[in-house]
Every structure is written in C-alpha cells, then in structure tokens.
Design a protein around this motif. Sequence first.
Motif, PDB file in Angstrom:
ATOM      1  N   SER A   7       0.821  -1.212   0.000  1.00  0.00           N
ATOM      2  CA  SER A   7       0.000   0.000   0.000  1.00  0.00           C
ATOM      3  C   SER A   7       0.856   1.265   0.000  1.00  0.00           C
ATOM      4  O   SER A   7       0.472   2.281  -0.589  1.00  0.00           O
ATOM      5  CB  SER A   7      -0.932   0.006   1.219  1.00  0.00           C
ATOM      6  N   MET A  52       0.552   4.295  -2.697  1.00  0.00           N
ATOM      7  CA  MET A  52       0.338   5.703  -2.379  1.00  0.00           C
ATOM      8  C   MET A  52       1.343   6.603  -3.093  1.00  0.00           C
ATOM      9  O   MET A  52       1.020   7.714  -3.496  1.00  0.00           O
ATOM     10  CB  MET A  52       0.388   5.908  -0.874  1.00  0.00           C
ATOM     11  N   SER A  72      -1.521  12.010  -9.343  1.00  0.00           N
ATOM     12  CA  SER A  72      -2.179  13.291  -9.102  1.00  0.00           C
ATOM     13  C   SER A  72      -1.448  14.430  -9.808  1.00  0.00           C
ATOM     14  O   SER A  72      -2.077  15.339 -10.358  1.00  0.00           O
ATOM     15  CB  SER A  72      -2.271  13.564  -7.602  1.00  0.00           C
ATOM     16  N   TRP A  81      -4.654  15.621  -2.518  1.00  0.00           N
ATOM     17  CA  TRP A  81      -3.960  14.371  -2.197  1.00  0.00           C
ATOM     18  C   TRP A  81      -3.492  14.398  -0.749  1.00  0.00           C
ATOM     19  O   TRP A  81      -3.656  13.421  -0.009  1.00  0.00           O
ATOM     20  CB  TRP A  81      -2.765  14.186  -3.126  1.00  0.00           C
ATOM     21  N   GLY A  83      -6.388  14.003   1.648  1.00  0.00           N
ATOM     22  CA  GLY A  83      -6.945  12.649   1.666  1.00  0.00           C
ATOM     23  C   GLY A  83      -6.013  11.601   2.243  1.00  0.00           C
ATOM     24  O   GLY A  83      -6.463  10.611   2.826  1.00  0.00           O
ATOM     25  N   TYR A  84      -4.681  11.800   2.099  1.00  0.00           N
ATOM     26  CA  TYR A  84      -3.751  10.721   2.423  1.00  0.00           C
ATOM     27  C   TYR A  84      -2.708  11.062   3.481  1.00  0.00           C
ATOM     28  O   TYR A  84      -1.906  10.195   3.846  1.00  0.00           O
ATOM     29  CB  TYR A  84      -3.020  10.270   1.153  1.00  0.00           C
ATOM     30  N   VAL A  91      -2.978   8.904   6.501  1.00  0.00           N
ATOM     31  CA  VAL A  91      -2.682   7.519   6.131  1.00  0.00           C
ATOM     32  C   VAL A  91      -1.172   7.310   6.071  1.00  0.00           C
ATOM     33  O   VAL A  91      -0.633   6.328   6.590  1.00  0.00           O
ATOM     34  CB  VAL A  91      -3.339   7.171   4.781  1.00  0.00           C
ATOM     35  N   LEU A  92      -0.471   8.262   5.428  1.00  0.00           N
ATOM     36  CA  LEU A  92       0.985   8.186   5.378  1.00  0.00           C
ATOM     37  C   LEU A  92       1.589   8.272   6.772  1.00  0.00           C
ATOM     38  O   LEU A  92       2.540   7.551   7.103  1.00  0.00           O
ATOM     39  CB  LEU A  92       1.530   9.337   4.515  1.00  0.00           C
ATOM     40  N   ARG A 130      -5.664   1.033   4.966  1.00  0.00           N
ATOM     41  CA  ARG A 130      -5.885   1.052   3.512  1.00  0.00           C
ATOM     42  C   ARG A 130      -6.914   0.005   3.097  1.00  0.00           C
ATOM     43  O   ARG A 130      -7.715   0.238   2.187  1.00  0.00           O
ATOM     44  CB  ARG A 130      -4.565   0.806   2.772  1.00  0.00           C
ATOM     45  N   GLN A 141     -10.195   1.489   3.822  1.00  0.00           N
ATOM     46  CA  GLN A 141     -10.499   2.561   2.873  1.00  0.00           C
ATOM     47  C   GLN A 141     -10.964   1.998   1.530  1.00  0.00           C
ATOM     48  O   GLN A 141     -11.838   2.588   0.886  1.00  0.00           O
ATOM     49  CB  GLN A 141      -9.278   3.454   2.679  1.00  0.00           C
TER      50      GLN A 141
END
Length: 408
Positions: free
Chosen positions: A44, A48, A55, A222, A225-226, A229-230, A245, A248
Amino acid sequence: MKYWKNIPEKYWVLSDQVVVSGSAFFTNILLAKALGLEEYGKFSALVMVQLFVLSINMAFSSQVYQVAYPSLGDKEKQKLTNGMLSLQGIPVVVIICVSTIYYLDSPAIDYTIMMAAVTTVLYLLQDFLRRAFITQINSRYAFVIDCLTNVIQIVALLFAWYFQKLDQFMAWCIIGLSFIPSVVTGVFLLRPIAICWSTIRYAWKLQIQKGGWLVGSSLLQWGSGYFFVLAAGWWLGPVALGALRLAQYIFGLLNLLLQAIESYVLPRAATMNSRNPRTWRRLLGKCLIMIVPLLCIFSFFAEDIFRMAGHASAISYAFVIYGLSFVYLLITIGYPIRIAIRSLDLNQHYFIGYVLSVGVGLLIAPWLIQNWGLHGVLVGIFSTQFIMLTYWLIILQRKYSILWKSYI
C-alpha cells in the motif's frame, strides 16, 4: 452494434466506475488475504507513491485536457489529443531517471520497486487514455479498456494465489503486465495521427497556461486525503497502514455512489433553484438514504469483513471500520456543501478549505498518533474533514445566508 451505440453516455460512465471500484475492492481483499497485513501495508505504501505521481500527472495532462478539449474545433481537438498523448512520455522519462539514480545508490537491486515503477508508467498511460475517452464522450471505450485490464488482472492474481505464488513481486508483475493490452487497445481506439513537434508544442502551451494552479489543488487534495494515512504508516508501521488502507478500499464503494451523485448534480446545479433550502435538503436526504444503510451494514459486519483477509490478527482492527463510518457520515452530510461551493464558482474558498485541512493535519498529526495510535489517525481524519466543511459552510452562510438558514 446499434444497441452498443444507443446506450446513454451516463450509463457507460457509471458502468466504468463500477468496474474500476469493484475490481479495486476485490483485488485488495485478495492481496490482503494472500500477503498478510504487514506485507500488504508495504504494498500500500508503494501504491500511495503511485497515486501521488498520478495526481501530478493528471494536473498537467488529463485535467487540462478535460477543460480545454470541449471548446476546441475538430482540428485543434486532434492536435491536443496527439500532443497530450506524446507528453505522457515526460513522466516516463522522469520515473526512469529517478529509478536509475535509486539503483546507482543502492547496493542491491530491489526488483519489487523496479516492477512497481514499470507498473506506474503503464498505469499513467492507461489512466490518460481512460479520461480522454470520457472527455470525448466515448466512455464505452473507457469501459472496454478498464474491463480488459481488470479481468486479466483478477484472473491472473487468482491463479497465482491458488498456486501459492502470490507475493509482492508477483502482484506488481501481474498488475503491471495487465495494463499492456489496455494501453495498446486504447491507443488504437484513440486513433492518433502522426506525431509532430507542432502538436507537442500546442499541448505544452496549454499545460503551462492551465496546469500550474491545478497542480497546487491536486497536491492539496492528495495531502488532505492521504496525509494521515501516510503518517500512520510512518509512525505505526506497515500493519496499521495495511489495516487502514484495506478499510479505505472497502469504503471506496461509497465513493462510487458519492462521485456518481456529484457527476450528475454538479452540471445541473446552475439550473437548480439554488437559493431555495428545499433543493439542498432534498439532495442531503437522498445522500443519507443511499449511504447510511451501507454504513450500518459495514459496521455490523466489520469483524467479518476483516476476517475475509484471512488472518486472526486482522479482526482486532475492525474498529477502523467503525471510525471510518463516522467519517463517511460527516462526508455525506457535507456533500451538498461541497457541491454548492463548486457550483457557485467559489473556487478560491474551495482551495482555502483544503489548505486549512492540510495545515491543521500537519499540526495535530504527531500528537494524535503518538498518543492515540490508529485511533488518533481516525480522529485526525474526522477533524480535518470537519474543519474544511465548517469553513465552506461559513462562506456559504455569509454569501448565501437565505439558502443555508434551514439547512443548518
């Protein structure tokens, strides 16, 4: 063939979204089951990075293409198409250069990262072709190439899993190679004429004129949204990242519905009676009727969903689905706000909302994650969404107070 051509465009677009989202859901459930949460988390992380590159590439190519293409004449449309297709070589060169530098500095070649880089190149080409067909109102071609990619990909992954050969390297090989037939088919269906310097220069000029602002907006979206998560992967490790992930991707099915609502409503918003609160209350009601039952189902079967990943340790992360259910309830309530901001051409405030979201995320992420772990990640995602929607609502209340009195 006549039936093929008589199907309305909106059904092709919706069918294509179903194929893409449904295949992503199945693929990631399968990979989580085959790899385990730790290896899936590492997978994952590479995905990403791939989405980050996508993007940027979209801002400089397909997003510019989508804005410029409809207003051009036939000759200019062909020039833009040829030029944009040629300029897809730029990210290819950049990825090759970055990969070469990485391998020169690395004592041993990591074939998994090398295959992930090849996959990213092919993914960028396929994504541009898909969006070009949708822009040209040839969404049936986008449906064809997406079906071609995803059918090959899922069948090959199932074979590899059945014969116990599915590891990270094999997964990237299968995913990457599955793009080749769709890219070849897509280029054939796009029917580009001979590439020349004038078409490249024409497309490059449009990219420079329109792409800069879009790059900033894309990076902020980006990041919004992430980022958390990162941060989860950085501070909590690949297992936590894999669990987040996976959840999600499950909620990606809701994104399909929300994107379909936005695609349908946004072009019609200008003709709606936007100052009438009933208009937005009806839209909010429809969103809630579609999304809330699914949130309840996901929450009720949270442990069963993670059990599908095939590992007993995965069940302990079922709380991620509970947290994301609250996040998506907030997103659903705020969707009419988002659509109103875009339809009323409040682009500056749309951008500022994302700036606030990313800025607050940067400030609170270290404290939340270090003190609350993955629960802090969920609180952070909810908080940044709440701040962004609250800002947009304040702007609408100040500029269109009659419209929002009863909505609030």
